[in-house]
Design an enzyme around this catalytic site. Structure first.
Site, mmCIF file in Angstrom:
data_model
loop_
_atom_site.group_PDB
_atom_site.id
_atom_site.type_symbol
_atom_site.label_atom_id
_atom_site.label_comp_id
_atom_site.label_asym_id
_atom_site.label_seq_id
_atom_site.Cartn_x
_atom_site.Cartn_y
_atom_site.Cartn_z
ATOM 1 N N SER A 10 -3.800 15.573 15.327
ATOM 2 C CA SER A 10 -3.188 15.521 16.656
ATOM 3 C C SER A 10 -3.505 14.253 17.441
ATOM 4 O O SER A 10 -2.783 13.890 18.350
ATOM 5 C CB SER A 10 -3.596 16.755 17.475
ATOM 6 O OG SER A 10 -4.991 16.757 17.696
ATOM 7 N N ARG A 11 -4.609 13.577 17.082
ATOM 8 C CA ARG A 11 -5.008 12.413 17.882
ATOM 9 C C ARG A 11 -5.550 11.298 16.990
ATOM 10 O O ARG A 11 -5.835 11.497 15.821
ATOM 11 C CB ARG A 11 -6.112 12.820 18.879
ATOM 12 C CG ARG A 11 -5.628 13.770 19.964
ATOM 13 C CD ARG A 11 -6.761 14.216 20.858
ATOM 14 N NE ARG A 11 -7.861 14.748 20.080
ATOM 15 C CZ ARG A 11 -9.058 15.035 20.584
ATOM 16 N NH1 ARG A 11 -9.319 14.802 21.838
ATOM 17 N NH2 ARG A 11 -10.003 15.546 19.815
ATOM 18 N N VAL A 61 -11.149 23.423 10.263
ATOM 19 C CA VAL A 61 -11.401 23.177 8.830
ATOM 20 C C VAL A 61 -12.764 23.703 8.383
ATOM 21 O O VAL A 61 -12.959 24.041 7.215
ATOM 22 C CB VAL A 61 -11.282 21.671 8.467
ATOM 23 C CG1 VAL A 61 -9.865 21.163 8.686
ATOM 24 C CG2 VAL A 61 -12.308 20.820 9.211
ATOM 25 N N ASN A 89 -8.641 14.445 7.158
ATOM 26 C CA ASN A 89 -9.003 13.497 8.207
ATOM 27 C C ASN A 89 -9.957 14.088 9.244
ATOM 28 O O ASN A 89 -10.682 13.357 9.907
ATOM 29 C CB ASN A 89 -7.718 12.997 8.878
ATOM 30 C CG ASN A 89 -8.006 12.256 10.174
ATOM 31 O OD1 ASN A 89 -8.531 11.137 10.168
ATOM 32 N ND2 ASN A 89 -7.686 12.877 11.300
ATOM 33 N N TYR A 154 -23.601 12.113 10.181
ATOM 34 C CA TYR A 154 -22.236 11.655 9.885
ATOM 35 C C TYR A 154 -22.225 10.827 8.589
ATOM 36 O O TYR A 154 -21.341 10.985 7.744
ATOM 37 C CB TYR A 154 -21.734 10.819 11.062
ATOM 38 C CG TYR A 154 -20.261 10.480 11.050
ATOM 39 C CD1 TYR A 154 -19.291 11.469 11.202
ATOM 40 C CD2 TYR A 154 -19.834 9.159 10.940
ATOM 41 C CE1 TYR A 154 -17.937 11.162 11.225
ATOM 42 C CE2 TYR A 154 -18.483 8.833 10.970
ATOM 43 C CZ TYR A 154 -17.534 9.836 11.105
ATOM 44 O OH TYR A 154 -16.193 9.511 11.125
ATOM 45 N N ALA A 156 -24.332 11.084 6.128
ATOM 46 C CA ALA A 156 -24.562 12.019 5.018
ATOM 47 C C ALA A 156 -23.261 12.733 4.639
ATOM 48 O O ALA A 156 -22.912 12.837 3.459
ATOM 49 C CB ALA A 156 -25.622 13.049 5.403
ATOM 50 N N LYS A 158 -20.093 11.843 5.312
ATOM 51 C CA LYS A 158 -19.052 10.948 4.799
ATOM 52 C C LYS A 158 -19.456 10.329 3.458
ATOM 53 O O LYS A 158 -18.599 10.064 2.608
ATOM 54 C CB LYS A 158 -18.771 9.842 5.822
ATOM 55 C CG LYS A 158 -18.127 10.364 7.120
ATOM 56 C CD LYS A 158 -16.789 11.033 6.901
ATOM 57 C CE LYS A 158 -16.027 11.252 8.202
ATOM 58 N NZ LYS A 158 -14.737 11.908 7.983
#
Length: 243
Positions: A10-11, A61, A89, A154, A156, A158
């Protein structure tokens, strides 16, 4: 009806990806969102203005049950539809130094970026395998490739997503399913809105933040038939900050 599903669509980068896929392909775009329905509907409107079709689909998710229920309900209502492209995403940041990081901040970030990838991809991959075609694109981050101070959680999540991309790519390649990742650096979005661009751009060889569209162009290419010999790849989109 052939579809492309973009989580967190959405963004920001997700929205740019939805619009680019709408421009470059005939896919019906499924815009997943968690809480911001208004933004998701705006993205839908933008896609329709481009002459393509879209719909919004709500689930978190990180919540396996929600993912299952939402996607099963959608599939029942669209029996002939096929999700050929999946862009994972959705992601959140909860930055802070590791020594002071509450367990909740660790788990929330890992649940969204990493478990979210599992929940959505695992649910859809059976059908891709049966259909012998698919494109899975995971949105990782420069943090997952080089690590970023203040983002151990983050990084870890990714970094694990990068490794999962490479492993899954090997499992499904024979069925004409490619699995790739893009690793954006500093991109103008809600997520980077609080960062000091003036100060940080001196670290970036091209001397500016990236635009969401610059990530979307690459995702759209990887989602296309033109990218059929590229799999297990991680494309850094970061202005040279890490290469």
């Amino acid at each position: 009806m052939k579809c492309a599903l973009v989580t967190g669509g959405s963004r920001g980068i997700g929205k740019a990806i939805c619009k680019q896929l709408a421009q470059d392909s005939d896919y019906h775009i499924l815009i997943n969102y968690n809480s911001n329905e208004t933004a998701a509907l705006e993205t839908k409107k933008d896609i329709e203005a481009l002459g393509n079709t879209a719909e919004i689909i709500q689930f978190n998710v990180a919540n396996a049950e929600q993912v299952k229920t939402a996607l099963n309900t959608w599939q029942e209502q669209n029996k002939e539809a096929l999700i050929e492209v999946l862009v994972n995403n959705a992601g959140i940041t909860k930055d802070g130094l590791f020594m002071w990081m509450p367990a909740e901040d660790w788990h929330d970030v890992v649940n969204t970026s990493l478990h979210g990838f599992y929940n959505v991809t695992n649910h859809l991959i059976q059908k891709m395998l049966r259909n012998r075609y698919g494109r899975i694109i995971n949105v990782a981050s420069v943090s997952g490739v080089k690590g970023t101070a203040g983002q151990t959680n983050y990084s870890a999540a990714k970094g694990a997503l990068v490794a999962a991309t490479k492993a899954l790519a090997q499992e499904v390649a024979k069925r004409k399913i490619t699995v790739n990742a893009v690793a954006p650096g500093f991109i103008k979005s809600d997520m980077t809105a609080n960062l000091d661009e003036k100060e940080l751009k001196s670290m970036i060889p091209v001397n500016r933040f990236g635009e969401p569209e610059e990530v979307a162009y690459a995702v759209s290419f990887l989602a296309s038939k033109k990218a059929s010999y590229i799999t297990g790849e991680v494309l850094n989109i970061n202005g040279g900050i890490y290469s």
